[in-house]
Design an enzyme around this catalytic site. Structure first.
Site, PDB file in Angstrom:
ATOM      1  N   TYR A 130      65.487 113.606  64.291  1.00 12.13           N
ATOM      2  CA  TYR A 130      66.307 114.084  63.201  1.00 12.13           C
ATOM      3  C   TYR A 130      67.184 113.549  62.234  1.00 12.13           C
ATOM      4  O   TYR A 130      68.051 112.439  62.829  1.00 12.13           O
ATOM      5  CB  TYR A 130      67.261 115.255  63.632  1.00 12.13           C
ATOM      6  CG  TYR A 130      66.917 116.599  64.327  1.00 12.13           C
ATOM      7  CD1 TYR A 130      66.401 117.591  62.836  1.00 12.13           C
ATOM      8  CD2 TYR A 130      66.566 116.766  64.724  1.00 12.13           C
ATOM      9  CE1 TYR A 130      65.728 118.419  64.109  1.00 12.13           C
ATOM     10  CE2 TYR A 130      65.196 117.679  66.191  1.00 12.13           C
ATOM     11  CZ  TYR A 130      64.841 118.873  64.564  1.00 12.13           C
ATOM     12  OH  TYR A 130      64.779 120.003  65.095  1.00 12.13           O
ATOM     13  N   TYR A 146      61.069 116.787  70.773  1.00 14.50           N
ATOM     14  CA  TYR A 146      61.936 115.366  71.436  1.00 14.50           C
ATOM     15  C   TYR A 146      62.514 115.607  72.656  1.00 14.50           C
ATOM     16  O   TYR A 146      62.670 116.533  73.304  1.00 14.50           O
ATOM     17  CB  TYR A 146      62.988 115.293  70.036  1.00 14.50           C
ATOM     18  CG  TYR A 146      63.492 116.711  69.604  1.00 14.50           C
ATOM     19  CD1 TYR A 146      64.732 117.138  70.776  1.00 14.50           C
ATOM     20  CD2 TYR A 146      63.314 117.738  68.794  1.00 14.50           C
ATOM     21  CE1 TYR A 146      65.666 118.106  69.747  1.00 14.50           C
ATOM     22  CE2 TYR A 146      64.002 118.288  68.563  1.00 14.50           C
ATOM     23  CZ  TYR A 146      65.001 118.832  69.152  1.00 14.50           C
ATOM     24  OH  TYR A 146      65.346 120.672  68.883  1.00 14.50           O
ATOM     25  N   ARG A 191      61.456 119.212  74.100  1.00 16.86           N
ATOM     26  CA  ARG A 191      61.539 120.447  73.175  1.00 16.86           C
ATOM     27  C   ARG A 191      59.570 120.148  72.949  1.00 16.86           C
ATOM     28  O   ARG A 191      59.526 119.265  72.927  1.00 16.86           O
ATOM     29  CB  ARG A 191      62.548 120.262  71.996  1.00 16.86           C
ATOM     30  CG  ARG A 191      64.231 121.290  72.293  1.00 16.86           C
ATOM     31  CD  ARG A 191      64.438 121.875  72.617  1.00 16.86           C
ATOM     32  NE  ARG A 191      63.795 123.079  72.429  1.00 16.86           N
ATOM     33  CZ  ARG A 191      63.983 123.886  71.454  1.00 16.86           C
ATOM     34  NH1 ARG A 191      64.465 123.598  70.494  1.00 16.86           N
ATOM     35  NH2 ARG A 191      62.414 124.721  71.347  1.00 16.86           N
ATOM     36  N   HIS A 242      58.427 121.744  66.867  1.00 20.20           N
ATOM     37  CA  HIS A 242      59.142 122.877  66.427  1.00 20.20           C
ATOM     38  C   HIS A 242      59.602 122.389  64.635  1.00 20.20           C
ATOM     39  O   HIS A 242      59.763 121.592  64.508  1.00 20.20           O
ATOM     40  CB  HIS A 242      60.067 124.089  67.181  1.00 20.20           C
ATOM     41  CG  HIS A 242      60.988 122.666  67.760  1.00 20.20           C
ATOM     42  ND1 HIS A 242      61.452 122.448  68.666  1.00 20.20           N
ATOM     43  CD2 HIS A 242      62.238 123.164  67.210  1.00 20.20           C
ATOM     44  CE1 HIS A 242      62.771 121.832  68.355  1.00 20.20           C
ATOM     45  NE2 HIS A 242      63.158 122.313  67.284  1.00 20.20           N
ATOM     46  N   HIS A 280      62.259 124.552  62.823  1.00 22.63           N
ATOM     47  CA  HIS A 280      63.465 125.536  62.467  1.00 22.63           C
ATOM     48  C   HIS A 280      63.117 126.571  60.967  1.00 22.63           C
ATOM     49  O   HIS A 280      62.657 125.736  60.184  1.00 22.63           O
ATOM     50  CB  HIS A 280      64.888 124.749  62.474  1.00 22.63           C
ATOM     51  CG  HIS A 280      64.955 124.300  63.711  1.00 22.63           C
ATOM     52  ND1 HIS A 280      65.790 124.808  64.719  1.00 22.63           N
ATOM     53  CD2 HIS A 280      65.337 123.052  64.149  1.00 22.63           C
ATOM     54  CE1 HIS A 280      66.026 123.925  65.268  1.00 22.63           C
ATOM     55  NE2 HIS A 280      65.633 122.557  65.735  1.00 22.63           N
TER      56      HIS A 280
END
Ligand SMILES: [Fe+3]
Lengths: 190, 253
Positions: free
Chosen positions: B120, B159, B169, B172, B174
């Site tokens: 991110y 990640y 995780r 995905h 959000h």
């Protein structure tokens, strides 16, 4: 206006936590300033979001949705590109390192004769789904409404308190003084 | 720093809760707030039942967003910087409807995600995967009159995180959604079909019902795939029931 709830026919998509990495995405310029600071009647709506240990939560997001001072429901666009003039009634604030969120806004009026309150939504890392609550203006002698009455002894967690800057509304996710969170018809608890 | 538990310990907790749920005979459609395998939830879930409220006043309405708020270019996450981002280009589209199946029209949809390497653009993301200078991972759009949203983006990578030792995780995106009234506001995550990390992920597994979990998994759609350009995924979103009738909403536009 009365609430009409046609029976839901579809099952809602599940929510998930906002996670830790929303700060580059959800905040926008002026997100917490529903009115420009210095506007006549402007007040600070602020508080701290805390966990079950009473520790401040540094990665929460609080949103408010409110009527204007006359009790009219805003139907105007422009929250994400504020022009400093249009009151849209929507605000969004991340919490800071001390768990504090702030909004610069006007006190809402009561809608359709109800008590005035801010609709509040809370998101946080570690919180698996959003939470809803209400932040009522101080009653100042007004009679509690049906919701406050039905809540009983915990109703105080739904009331803002007046202070030198405006209105204080602390949010406690768990433990002593746990905020009353709300569920509406059509929601499932889990 | 406390020693992290193993995946095996987390798996055992996930399995125990799944077993209890199966035995209960109840049907749950939303995540549990109290779900200890996701360690950060332990001190952050309310312990008291939510209080039933009949929506009134402002709660029967939702904020309005419009052309003034969103640039149409914000729906394409692959053109936000000078160059092409790294990774697998995809389109993600679907409809936002309310509990009665009615389209949620002209309403805001916001997304954020990691880049193809699982990183991110966020100062607290310590994953040593490279930042992509051509990818911010942030998109916004308004649904159309049919409730349809559409984003062009890059398939995010899985990640690592620190919930337990070797926690990863599943990939995905959000999603943040508004409905036609305040009580429909929600934030969730969309996943990709067949991810091997589903069974291991306490955030995904916090939705203890397998059918409910699958509602967060997009479908590969070859009709959306464009020859030699990108792959297509479809994901529809159902919000909770609206409380005000559409007629009442339109009166006040
Ligand atoms: Fe994420």
């Amino acid at each position: 206006m009365t609430a009409t709830s046609p029976a839901p026919t579809l099952t809602a998509t599940p929510g998930q936590t906002i996670g830790p990495f929303f700060h580059f995405a959800l905040p926008f310029d002026g997100d917490r300033d529903l009115v420009a600071p210095g506007t006549p009647g402007a007040l600070l709506l602020h508080g701290t979001v805390r966990d079950g240990d009473g520790a401040p939560i540094q990665d929460a997001l609080v949103e408010i949705w409110q009527a204007d001072p006359s009790g009219a429901v805003p139907r105007r666009t422009g929250s994400m590109r504020r022009d400093g003039f249009t009151f849209t009634g929507f605000g969004r604030s991340t919490t800071d390192i001390s768990g504090r969120y702030t909004f610069t806004t006007l006190a809402p009026g009561g809608v359709d004769g109800g008590l005035p309150f801010f609709g509040v939504t809370v998101f946080a890392r570690g919180l698996l789904n959003r939470l809803f609550t209400r932040a009522y203006l101080p009653l100042d002698g007004a009679e509690p409404d049906a919701l406050l009455t039905s809540v009983g002894e915990r109703a105080g967690t739904l009331l803002t308190e007046r202070d030198e800057t405006g209105l204080r509304f602390d949010i406690r996710l768990q433990g002593e003084g746990e905020t009353v969170f709300l569920t509406y018809p059509g929601h499932s608890a889990s | 720093m406390p020693e992290l538990e193993t995946q095996r310990q987390i798996d055992a907790e996930i399995a125990a809760t799944a077993h209890d749920y199966e035995q209960s005979g109840a049907e749950e459609t939303q995540p549990r707030l109290d779900y200890a395998p996701y360690r950060s939830s332990i001190l952050r879930h309310p312990t008291k039942d939510p209080h039933h409220a009949d929506p009134e006043g402002i709660e029967l309405w939702a904020p309005c967003f419009g052309e003034r708020d969103i640039d149409p270019l914000e729906a394409d996450l692959t053109i936000q910087r000078r160059g092409e981002p790294q990774g697998e280009k995809i389109v993600v589209t679907g409809r936002v409807v309310d509990g009665q199946g009615r389209p949620v029209r002209r309403q805001l949809v916001e997304i954020w995600q990691a880049n193809a390497g699982g990183r991110y653009i966020h100062k607290r993301d310590q994953h040593p995967a490279p930042i992509d200078p051509n990818f911010t991972g942030l998109g916004r759009c308004l649904t159309d009159d049919d409730g349809t949203y559409r984003f062009t983006t890059i398939k995010p990578g899985p990640y690592p995180w620190r919930n337990h030792l070797n926690a990863w995780r599943p990939a995905h995106i959000h999603f943040s959604l508004f409905g036609t009234d305040f009580t429909q506001r929600m934030i969730t995550q969309m996943y990709f079909p067949g991810d091997p990390l589903f069974a291991l992920d306490p955030i995904y597994q916090s939705i203890v019902d397998p059918k409910a979990r699958e509602r967060l998994v997009s479908t590969y759609d070859h009709d959306l795939t464009q020859p030699e350009v990108l792959m297509g995924y479809r994901w529809d979103i159902v919000l909770t029931g609206a409380h005000a009738t559409p007629l009442e909403q339109e009166d006040h536009q």
